[in-house]
Design a protein around this motif. Structure first.
Motif, short mmCIF file in Angstrom:
data_model
loop_
_atom_site.label_atom_id
_atom_site.label_comp_id
_atom_site.label_asym_id
_atom_site.label_seq_id
_atom_site.Cartn_x
_atom_site.Cartn_y
_atom_site.Cartn_z
N SER A 20 -31.83 43.36 54.56
CA SER A 20 -30.86 43.39 55.66
C SER A 20 -29.95 44.60 55.53
N VAL A 21 -29.46 44.86 54.32
CA VAL A 21 -28.59 46.02 54.09
C VAL A 21 -29.33 47.32 54.39
N LYS A 22 -30.58 47.41 53.93
CA LYS A 22 -31.35 48.63 54.15
C LYS A 22 -31.58 48.87 55.65
N LEU A 23 -31.93 47.82 56.39
CA LEU A 23 -32.17 47.97 57.83
C LEU A 23 -30.91 48.45 58.55
N VAL A 24 -29.79 47.81 58.25
CA VAL A 24 -28.55 48.15 58.94
C VAL A 24 -28.06 49.55 58.52
N ALA A 25 -28.22 49.86 57.23
CA ALA A 25 -27.82 51.21 56.77
C ALA A 25 -28.62 52.29 57.50
N ALA A 30 -26.70 55.88 57.59
CA ALA A 30 -26.15 56.15 56.26
C ALA A 30 -26.99 57.25 55.60
N GLU A 31 -26.33 58.15 54.89
CA GLU A 31 -27.02 59.31 54.31
C GLU A 31 -28.04 58.88 53.27
N ARG A 32 -27.70 57.86 52.46
CA ARG A 32 -28.62 57.38 51.41
C ARG A 32 -28.85 55.88 51.66
N ASN A 33 -30.07 55.52 52.05
CA ASN A 33 -30.36 54.11 52.34
C ASN A 33 -31.66 53.64 51.70
N SER A 34 -31.95 54.16 50.49
CA SER A 34 -33.16 53.75 49.78
C SER A 34 -33.00 52.32 49.26
N TRP A 35 -34.11 51.72 48.84
CA TRP A 35 -34.07 50.37 48.29
C TRP A 35 -33.16 50.32 47.06
N GLY A 36 -33.29 51.30 46.18
CA GLY A 36 -32.49 51.31 44.96
C GLY A 36 -31.00 51.41 45.25
N ARG A 37 -30.61 52.29 46.18
CA ARG A 37 -29.20 52.45 46.53
C ARG A 37 -28.65 51.16 47.15
N CYS A 38 -29.42 50.57 48.06
CA CYS A 38 -28.95 49.35 48.72
C CYS A 38 -28.81 48.20 47.71
N PHE A 39 -29.79 48.10 46.79
CA PHE A 39 -29.71 47.04 45.78
C PHE A 39 -28.52 47.27 44.85
N ALA A 40 -28.32 48.52 44.43
CA ALA A 40 -27.21 48.84 43.54
C ALA A 40 -25.86 48.55 44.21
N ALA A 41 -25.72 48.95 45.46
CA ALA A 41 -24.48 48.71 46.19
C ALA A 41 -24.21 47.21 46.32
N LEU A 42 -25.25 46.46 46.62
CA LEU A 42 -25.10 45.02 46.79
C LEU A 42 -24.75 44.35 45.47
N LEU A 43 -25.48 44.68 44.41
CA LEU A 43 -25.25 44.05 43.11
C LEU A 43 -23.87 44.40 42.58
N GLY A 100 -19.10 48.17 58.72
CA GLY A 100 -20.08 47.73 59.71
C GLY A 100 -21.39 47.30 59.06
N ILE A 101 -21.81 48.03 58.02
CA ILE A 101 -23.04 47.67 57.32
C ILE A 101 -22.91 46.29 56.69
N LEU A 102 -21.77 46.05 56.03
CA LEU A 102 -21.55 44.75 55.40
C LEU A 102 -21.54 43.62 56.43
N LEU A 103 -20.83 43.85 57.51
CA LEU A 103 -20.67 42.80 58.53
C LEU A 103 -21.99 42.51 59.24
N ILE A 104 -22.65 43.57 59.72
CA ILE A 104 -23.89 43.38 60.49
C ILE A 104 -25.01 42.87 59.58
N ALA A 105 -25.04 43.37 58.32
CA ALA A 105 -26.09 42.93 57.39
C ALA A 105 -25.97 41.43 57.12
N THR A 106 -24.75 40.93 57.07
CA THR A 106 -24.56 39.49 56.86
C THR A 106 -25.16 38.70 58.01
N VAL A 107 -24.90 39.16 59.24
CA VAL A 107 -25.46 38.48 60.42
C VAL A 107 -26.98 38.58 60.44
N VAL A 108 -27.51 39.77 60.15
CA VAL A 108 -28.96 39.97 60.13
C VAL A 108 -29.61 39.10 59.05
N ASN A 109 -28.96 39.03 57.89
CA ASN A 109 -29.49 38.22 56.79
C ASN A 109 -29.62 36.76 57.21
#
Length: 318
Positions: A20-25, A30-43, A100-109
């Protein structure tokens, strides 16, 4: 088995959240929206928010009056603001877009998980109760419990109704549903860990037996029809030793697995080779398996169990 299922659920939920974070990013450029970046930001956000919430709770508990309230407010603001900063830095975007990423990703999730739940509910044939229980929202739905925490209370209420019965028809009408609650209570974790609740359950079980024993002579007999149209009643079989026949109560009774076809339509409990137990109404026995029907309170639907997996079968019967 339960540990593996729980671990699998956590991993799957985490994957959906990162997705969800990756899709919304990506949508918000977002300049960097790889799986690793999204996972790191979330964790990192989870860990920091948890540390802030834990530290704030301890500090608030140690602070007097208004100071404690101020600490709580500051902790809440920090627990929301710091993840925004983390997302902005790791994903290479502005603070507003990070929010916006945090908010929309929560809804998408939530939408993805609910959509998967609907699909599973359609495939498995379960209803709304089964769906909300599956996604862990049963406690939010009026009249729907997410587990068996209330089963013992329902069992006790059913016993009260049973003890008011004065004829067998009343008992026969109450006991099947009462047994559902009894079985649910037996499987609840509260009953396994609380000695007081175990004693309460045992007392209720004894009362259940007592309340099925009542004086038939005290029940008024219906008016006899014309003798010319009434066949002679068959005498009840008398015990050979001259004693009164023992009362027969509803209870869980062991039966041979091979005799399962003789108990179609009855409530059964089966113990599987891995130690787990299933209890529901038996509806079909064929092709080396049995089919059980879930109660409507559990979402309805049917499911099958191979006879080879069953090590014990019990039937609720007289």
């Amino acid at each position: 088995m339960d540990i593996l299922i729980g671990l699998g659920s956590v991993i799957f939920s985490l994957f959906i959240t990162v997705l969800s974070v990756k899709l919304v990013a990506g949508w918000l450029n977002a300049e960097r929206n790889s799986w690793g970046r999204c996972f790191a930001a979330l964790l990192l956000s989870y860990v920091v928010a948890a540390m802030i919430a834990g530290g704030g709770s301890i500090a608030a508990a140690l602070s007097p009056g208004m100071v404690g309230l101020v600490v709580v407010i500051v902790a809440v603001i920090a627990a929301i603001g710091v993840p925004i900063v983390i997302f902005a830095r790791l994903l290479g975007t502005s603070g507003l877009r990070a929010f916006g990423i945090l908010l929309i990703a929560t809804v998408v999730n939530m939408a993805i998980i609910f959509g998967i739940g609907i699909a599973l509910a359609t495939v498995l044939g379960i209803g709304l109760a089964g769906l909300v229980a599956m996604i862990g929202m049963g406690e939010l739905m009026p009249g729907m419990d997410s587990g068996d925490a209330e089963a013992l209370a329902r069992f006790e209420r059913g016993i009260d109704q049973l003890c008011e019965c004065t004829e067998k028809d009343c008992v026969d009408a109450i006991v099947p549903e009462l047994m559902d609650d009894m079985m649910a209570a037996l499987e609840s974790r509260t009953l396994d860990t609380d000695p007081a609740e175990q004693a309460r359950f045992e007392a209720l079980s004894e009362l259940m037996d007592l309340c099925q024993e009542f004086d038939d002579a005290a029940t008024p007999e219906p008016a006899a029809p014309d003798a010319a149209f009434t066949p002679a009643p068959k005498p009840a079989p008398a015990p050979t030793d001259g004693s009164a026949p023992p009362p027969v109560y509803y209870a869980l009774r062991d039966v041979a697995i091979a005799d399962a076809p003789a108990h179609i339509g009855k409530l059964v409990r089966v113990t599987l080779a891995d130690g787990s137990r299933e209890r529901n109404r038996l509806v079909v026995v064929e092709g080396g398996s049995i089919t059980l029907k879930r109660d409507k309170s559990e979402g309805g639907g049917h499911y099958s169990i191979a006879l080879s997996e069953i090590v014990r079968m019990e039937v609720f019967d007289r």
